[in-house]
Design a protein around this motif. Structure first.
Motif, PDB file in Angstrom:
ATOM      1  N   ILE A 259      24.090 -75.661 120.981  1.00 37.98           N
ATOM      2  CA  ILE A 259      25.365 -74.954 121.022  1.00 37.98           C
ATOM      3  C   ILE A 259      26.542 -75.909 121.182  1.00 37.98           C
ATOM      4  CG2 ILE A 259      24.362 -72.811 121.894  1.00 37.98           C
ATOM      5  CD1 ILE A 259      25.282 -73.568 124.672  1.00 37.98           C
ATOM      6  N   GLY A 260      26.281 -77.196 121.024  1.00 38.05           N
ATOM      7  CA  GLY A 260      27.367 -78.160 121.025  1.00 38.05           C
ATOM      8  C   GLY A 260      27.777 -78.695 122.372  1.00 38.05           C
ATOM      9  N   TRP A 261      26.920 -78.526 123.376  1.00 39.57           N
ATOM     10  CA  TRP A 261      27.270 -79.030 124.706  1.00 39.57           C
ATOM     11  C   TRP A 261      27.068 -80.549 124.761  1.00 39.57           C
ATOM     12  CZ3 TRP A 261      29.411 -75.966 128.355  1.00 39.57           C
ATOM     13  CH2 TRP A 261      29.641 -76.553 129.599  1.00 39.57           C
ATOM     14  N   PRO A 262      28.005 -81.306 125.374  1.00 39.70           N
ATOM     15  CA  PRO A 262      27.920 -82.770 125.354  1.00 39.70           C
ATOM     16  C   PRO A 262      26.976 -83.337 126.404  1.00 39.70           C
ATOM     17  CG  PRO A 262      29.886 -82.097 126.523  1.00 39.70           C
ATOM     18  CD  PRO A 262      29.243 -80.827 126.024  1.00 39.70           C
ATOM     19  N   VAL A 263      25.693 -83.085 126.267  1.00 41.44           N
ATOM     20  CA  VAL A 263      24.711 -83.573 127.233  1.00 41.44           C
ATOM     21  C   VAL A 263      23.824 -84.599 126.558  1.00 41.44           C
ATOM     22  CG1 VAL A 263      22.731 -82.969 128.641  1.00 41.44           C
ATOM     23  CG2 VAL A 263      24.744 -81.493 128.624  1.00 41.44           C
ATOM     24  N   ALA A 264      23.743 -85.771 127.152  1.00 44.49           N
ATOM     25  CA  ALA A 264      22.916 -86.819 126.568  1.00 44.49           C
ATOM     26  C   ALA A 264      21.701 -87.139 127.434  1.00 44.49           C
ATOM     27  CB  ALA A 264      23.748 -88.088 126.365  1.00 44.49           C
ATOM     28  N   ARG A 265      21.814 -86.889 128.725  1.00 48.65           N
ATOM     29  CA  ARG A 265      20.725 -87.202 129.638  1.00 48.65           C
ATOM     30  C   ARG A 265      20.093 -85.912 130.135  1.00 48.65           C
ATOM     31  NH1 ARG A 265      21.399 -92.704 131.112  1.00 48.65           N
ATOM     32  NH2 ARG A 265      23.346 -93.507 130.242  1.00 48.65           N
ATOM     33  N   ARG A 266      19.096 -86.053 130.996  1.00 48.96           N
ATOM     34  CA  ARG A 266      18.349 -84.864 131.402  1.00 48.96           C
ATOM     35  C   ARG A 266      19.245 -83.857 132.123  1.00 48.96           C
ATOM     36  NH1 ARG A 266      16.987 -88.759 135.109  1.00 48.96           N
ATOM     37  NH2 ARG A 266      17.141 -88.199 137.322  1.00 48.96           N
ATOM     38  N   LEU A 267      18.876 -82.627 132.003  1.00 50.87           N
ATOM     39  CA  LEU A 267      19.611 -81.515 132.591  1.00 50.87           C
ATOM     40  C   LEU A 267      18.931 -81.113 133.888  1.00 50.87           C
ATOM     41  CD1 LEU A 267      21.895 -79.415 132.012  1.00 50.87           C
ATOM     42  CD2 LEU A 267      20.112 -77.985 131.002  1.00 50.87           C
ATOM     43  N   GLU A 268      19.678 -81.148 134.990  1.00 51.18           N
ATOM     44  CA  GLU A 268      19.136 -80.781 136.286  1.00 51.18           C
ATOM     45  C   GLU A 268      19.597 -79.366 136.624  1.00 51.18           C
ATOM     46  OE1 GLU A 268      17.183 -82.507 138.282  1.00 51.18           O
ATOM     47  OE2 GLU A 268      17.198 -84.470 137.292  1.00 51.18           O
ATOM     48  N   PHE A 285      23.761 -76.075 137.136  1.00 54.14           N
ATOM     49  CA  PHE A 285      23.325 -77.189 136.290  1.00 54.14           C
ATOM     50  C   PHE A 285      24.146 -78.425 136.633  1.00 54.14           C
ATOM     51  CE2 PHE A 285      22.497 -73.451 133.590  1.00 54.14           C
ATOM     52  CZ  PHE A 285      21.173 -73.666 133.233  1.00 54.14           C
ATOM     53  N   VAL A 286      23.482 -79.578 136.565  1.00 53.43           N
ATOM     54  CA  VAL A 286      24.158 -80.875 136.692  1.00 53.43           C
ATOM     55  C   VAL A 286      23.634 -81.766 135.579  1.00 53.43           C
ATOM     56  CG1 VAL A 286      24.631 -82.870 138.158  1.00 53.43           C
ATOM     57  CG2 VAL A 286      24.279 -80.629 139.207  1.00 53.43           C
ATOM     58  N   SER A 287      24.540 -82.453 134.887  1.00 57.94           N
ATOM     59  CA  SER A 287      24.104 -83.402 133.871  1.00 57.94           C
ATOM     60  C   SER A 287      25.184 -84.445 133.656  1.00 57.94           C
ATOM     61  CB  SER A 287      23.764 -82.690 132.557  1.00 57.94           C
ATOM     62  OG  SER A 287      23.086 -83.584 131.691  1.00 57.94           O
ATOM     63  N   VAL A 288      24.875 -85.435 132.817  1.00 65.44           N
ATOM     64  CA  VAL A 288      25.803 -86.517 132.494  1.00 65.44           C
ATOM     65  C   VAL A 288      25.845 -86.658 130.983  1.00 65.44           C
ATOM     66  CG1 VAL A 288      26.203 -89.002 132.667  1.00 65.44           C
ATOM     67  CG2 VAL A 288      25.424 -87.749 134.664  1.00 65.44           C
ATOM     68  N   ASP A 289      27.054 -86.836 130.433  1.00 60.76           N
ATOM     69  CA  ASP A 289      27.158 -87.014 128.984  1.00 60.76           C
ATOM     70  C   ASP A 289      27.142 -88.491 128.617  1.00 60.76           C
ATOM     71  OD1 ASP A 289      29.724 -88.014 129.388  1.00 60.76           O
ATOM     72  OD2 ASP A 289      30.703 -86.107 128.935  1.00 60.76           O
ATOM     73  N   ASP A 290      27.307 -88.786 127.324  1.00 58.44           N
ATOM     74  CA  ASP A 290      27.229 -90.171 126.839  1.00 58.44           C
ATOM     75  C   ASP A 290      28.289 -91.072 127.455  1.00 58.44           C
ATOM     76  OD1 ASP A 290      25.007 -90.154 125.171  1.00 58.44           O
ATOM     77  OD2 ASP A 290      26.129 -89.308 123.488  1.00 58.44           O
ATOM     78  N   ALA A 291      29.408 -90.490 127.856  1.00 60.77           N
ATOM     79  CA  ALA A 291      30.495 -91.284 128.420  1.00 60.77           C
ATOM     80  C   ALA A 291      30.325 -91.538 129.913  1.00 60.77           C
ATOM     81  CB  ALA A 291      31.829 -90.588 128.157  1.00 60.77           C
ATOM     82  N   GLY A 292      29.236 -91.020 130.515  1.00 59.06           N
ATOM     83  CA  GLY A 292      29.017 -91.193 131.942  1.00 59.06           C
ATOM     84  C   GLY A 292      29.757 -90.195 132.792  1.00 59.06           C
ATOM     85  N   LEU A 293      30.246 -89.111 132.164  1.00 56.70           N
ATOM     86  CA  LEU A 293      30.955 -88.058 132.886  1.00 56.70           C
ATOM     87  C   LEU A 293      29.955 -87.059 133.441  1.00 56.70           C
ATOM     88  CD1 LEU A 293      33.783 -86.781 133.544  1.00 56.70           C
ATOM     89  CD2 LEU A 293      33.513 -85.474 131.421  1.00 56.70           C
ATOM     90  N   LEU A 294      30.019 -86.818 134.751  1.00 55.36           N
ATOM     91  CA  LEU A 294      29.124 -85.859 135.393  1.00 55.36           C
ATOM     92  C   LEU A 294      29.675 -84.451 135.202  1.00 55.36           C
ATOM     93  CD1 LEU A 294      26.596 -85.847 137.482  1.00 55.36           C
ATOM     94  CD2 LEU A 294      28.360 -85.174 139.115  1.00 55.36           C
ATOM     95  N   LEU A 324      25.048 -91.757 144.633  1.00 51.21           N
ATOM     96  CA  LEU A 324      23.680 -91.248 144.552  1.00 51.21           C
ATOM     97  C   LEU A 324      23.438 -90.550 143.218  1.00 51.21           C
ATOM     98  CD1 LEU A 324      23.220 -89.750 148.144  1.00 51.21           C
ATOM     99  CD2 LEU A 324      22.413 -91.952 147.286  1.00 51.21           C
ATOM    100  N   LEU A 325      24.426 -89.809 142.745  1.00 48.81           N
ATOM    101  CA  LEU A 325      24.272 -89.100 141.477  1.00 48.81           C
ATOM    102  C   LEU A 325      24.226 -90.075 140.305  1.00 48.81           C
ATOM    103  CD1 LEU A 325      26.655 -86.152 142.304  1.00 48.81           C
ATOM    104  CD2 LEU A 325      24.251 -85.900 141.658  1.00 48.81           C
ATOM    105  N   ALA A 326      25.032 -91.133 140.363  1.00 48.17           N
ATOM    106  CA  ALA A 326      24.987 -92.142 139.300  1.00 48.17           C
ATOM    107  C   ALA A 326      23.608 -92.778 139.231  1.00 48.17           C
ATOM    108  CB  ALA A 326      26.059 -93.207 139.549  1.00 48.17           C
ATOM    109  N   ALA A 327      23.073 -93.154 140.381  1.00 43.39           N
ATOM    110  CA  ALA A 327      21.732 -93.759 140.402  1.00 43.39           C
ATOM    111  C   ALA A 327      20.681 -92.773 139.917  1.00 43.39           C
ATOM    112  CB  ALA A 327      21.418 -94.236 141.817  1.00 43.39           C
ATOM    113  N   HIS A 328      20.833 -91.519 140.277  1.00 46.11           N
ATOM    114  CA  HIS A 328      19.875 -90.487 139.872  1.00 46.11           C
ATOM    115  C   HIS A 328      19.806 -90.366 138.356  1.00 46.11           C
ATOM    116  CE1 HIS A 328      17.570 -86.756 140.300  1.00 46.11           C
ATOM    117  NE2 HIS A 328      18.382 -86.210 139.408  1.00 46.11           N
ATOM    118  N   PHE A 329      20.962 -90.530 137.698  1.00 38.48           N
ATOM    119  CA  PHE A 329      20.999 -90.417 136.240  1.00 38.48           C
ATOM    120  C   PHE A 329      20.926 -91.770 135.538  1.00 38.48           C
ATOM    121  CE2 PHE A 329      22.734 -86.250 137.407  1.00 38.48           C
ATOM    122  CZ  PHE A 329      22.024 -85.430 136.543  1.00 38.48           C
TER     123      PHE A 329
END
Length: 431
Positions: A259-268, A285-294, A324-329
């Motif tokens: 659906i076009g959501w900017p998610v590049a890493r795993r979805l929590e 939901f928590v995730s991080v996109d390609d730009a490192g935006l949480l 902690l969130l940066a390290a997690h992702f």
């Protein structure tokens, strides 16, 4: 007296004292009303042309204290907001108020005297929100896990079940409905198969409850699988249509990348988070996109006057625990934190672009969020189908019609309105 009668009597008694508290704080003393926008009976509101005061009695719960701030922000545009809270119950409100671009005065009271609360410092991490480590993850069954390994492996392979584990249990869902739950018990494993209704109704099938104290035999395992599969059939066949928001979240998770959501890493999903006031919530939901935006993602179907402030709480938690969130992702650091509010259309099968999706209180709350907070509202249609459609409304764009119901807006000077101090309404009518 019943508990409801006691609460009513307690609130009546507080209303008699509330005016004395506002007088002591030199706040307005004329009762405030706003037709069409009912307010909690636990709140006492006063207003004049410049200030809206919201008071909470000393025996109310945390949710009522939260409502004073949530409703106050929505009714205060054009005025300064003053909240008068029971002493010791102000921490969460102080924390949130420091991240608004609106004037907010906070007072505490002991029932007879009022005390002003100095503004908090925005640079300070909110007390009680720092994690030593992120919580969540999979519940460890230990050696006992071998007793039911063939069952949990079956659940992992079952095409219509999705793992939804937490630190305190392991669970599998179908379309957002939990149908299998296992956890360690004092002597073995506690197992629940099927729908464990919190408020069962006539005709609801009771779940299978087991206390496992050794390897699960074939016959019992078959009964567990049958209970789960019955739940799957009911959920997919719409015989079980409850917990619509859980169904929405399951659909969003299944279709995220389509659906076009900017998610590049795993979805929590359902990540535990400390909220102001030392309470625990679960971020949808928590995730991080390609730009490192949480992305802090909260979903909602229908009105919820607390949606915006709840999302602010999770933003505060993420900011406090950014390392902690940066390290997690798997990142050295985050490039930023964003609130994404995914508001779904009421009917998940038939798109209706004119259906309101947000509470009447949301626009003013969104407008009040500090300019340093990144947020966006997204409209989700057809979420109950195989092809949901996501429409993003724009970064920091406050939705208007048709996305929201009418909102409580104070009047322009000298004009008639539903949202006025009672005495001013009377003067307008007489004049």
């Amino acid at each position: 007296m019943t508990s409801a009668q006691r609460a009513a009597a307690r609130r009546t008694e507080f209303r008699d004292r509330a005016k004395h508290l506002t007088e002591a704080a030199r706040l307005p003393t004329e009762p405030y009303t706003c037709q069409g926008f009912p307010l909690s009976s636990a709140l006492v509101l006063f207003a004049d042309a410049t200030t809206l005061a919201v008071l909470v009695g000393g025996e109310e719960d945390a949710l009522t204290v939260d409502s004073a701030f949530a409703y106050g922000i929505a009714h205060a545009p054009g005025r300064e907001l003053a909240v008068v809270l029971p002493a010791g119950a102000e921490a969460a409100t102080v924390c949130r108020a420091t991240h608004l671009d609106r004037p907010v005065a906070i007072w505490t009271h002991d029932g007879t005297a009022v005390t002003p609360v100095p503004p908090g410092e925005r640079a300070c991490a909110p007390a009680g929100m720092r994690e030593t480590e992120l919580r969540g993850g999979e519940h460890d069954l230990g050696p006992r896990g071998g007793w039911i390994e063939h069952l949990t492996s079956w659940a992992d392979r079952y095409p219509d079940l999705v793992p939804a584990h937490r630190g305190s249990y392991r669970a599998w869902h179908c379309a957002g409905r939990q149908l299998l739950n296992v956890r360690r018990s004092r002597t073995g494993i506690a197992l629940v198969a099927g729908v464990n209704y919190s408020k069962p109704e006539a005709g609801d099938v009771s779940p299978l409850l087991l206390s496992v104290d050794g390897p699960l035999d074939a016959a019992t395992a078959a009964r567990v699988r049958a209970a789960v599969e019955t739940g799957v059939a009911d959920r997919l066949g719409n015989q079980d249509s409850g917990h619509a928001e859980h169904r929405l979240q399951a659909a969003l998770a299944s279709h995220w990348n389509r659906i076009g959501w900017p998610v590049a890493r795993r979805l929590e999903r359902e990540m535990p988070a400390r909220r102001p006031g030392e309470r625990t919530g679960y971020v949808d939901f928590v995730s991080v996109d390609d730009a490192g935006l949480l992305h802090i993602v909260e979903t909602k179907i229908g009105d919820d006057e607390f949606l915006v402030l709840q999302s602010l709480d999770y933003w505060l938690w993420a900011r406090t625990n950014a390392d902690l969130l940066a390290a997690h992702f798997g990142l050295e650091q985050l490039t930023g934190i964003r609130i994404d509010l995914v508001a779904a259309e009421p009917d998940g099968t038939t798109p209706d672009a004119n259906a309101p999706i947000l509470s009447s209180y949301a626009p003013a709350q969104l407008e009040a969020l500090g300019s340093h907070i990144d947020w966006e509202v997204h409209r989700l249609a057809a979420w109950g189908t195989a092809a949901p459609a996501l429409r993003s409304l724009g970064s920091r764009i406050v939705p208007g019609q048709p996305h929201v119901r009418r909102r409580p807006v104070p009047p322009a000077p000298h004009s008639a309105s539903d949202c006025l101090p009672v005495i001013l309404q009377q003067r307008l009518i007489v004049g």
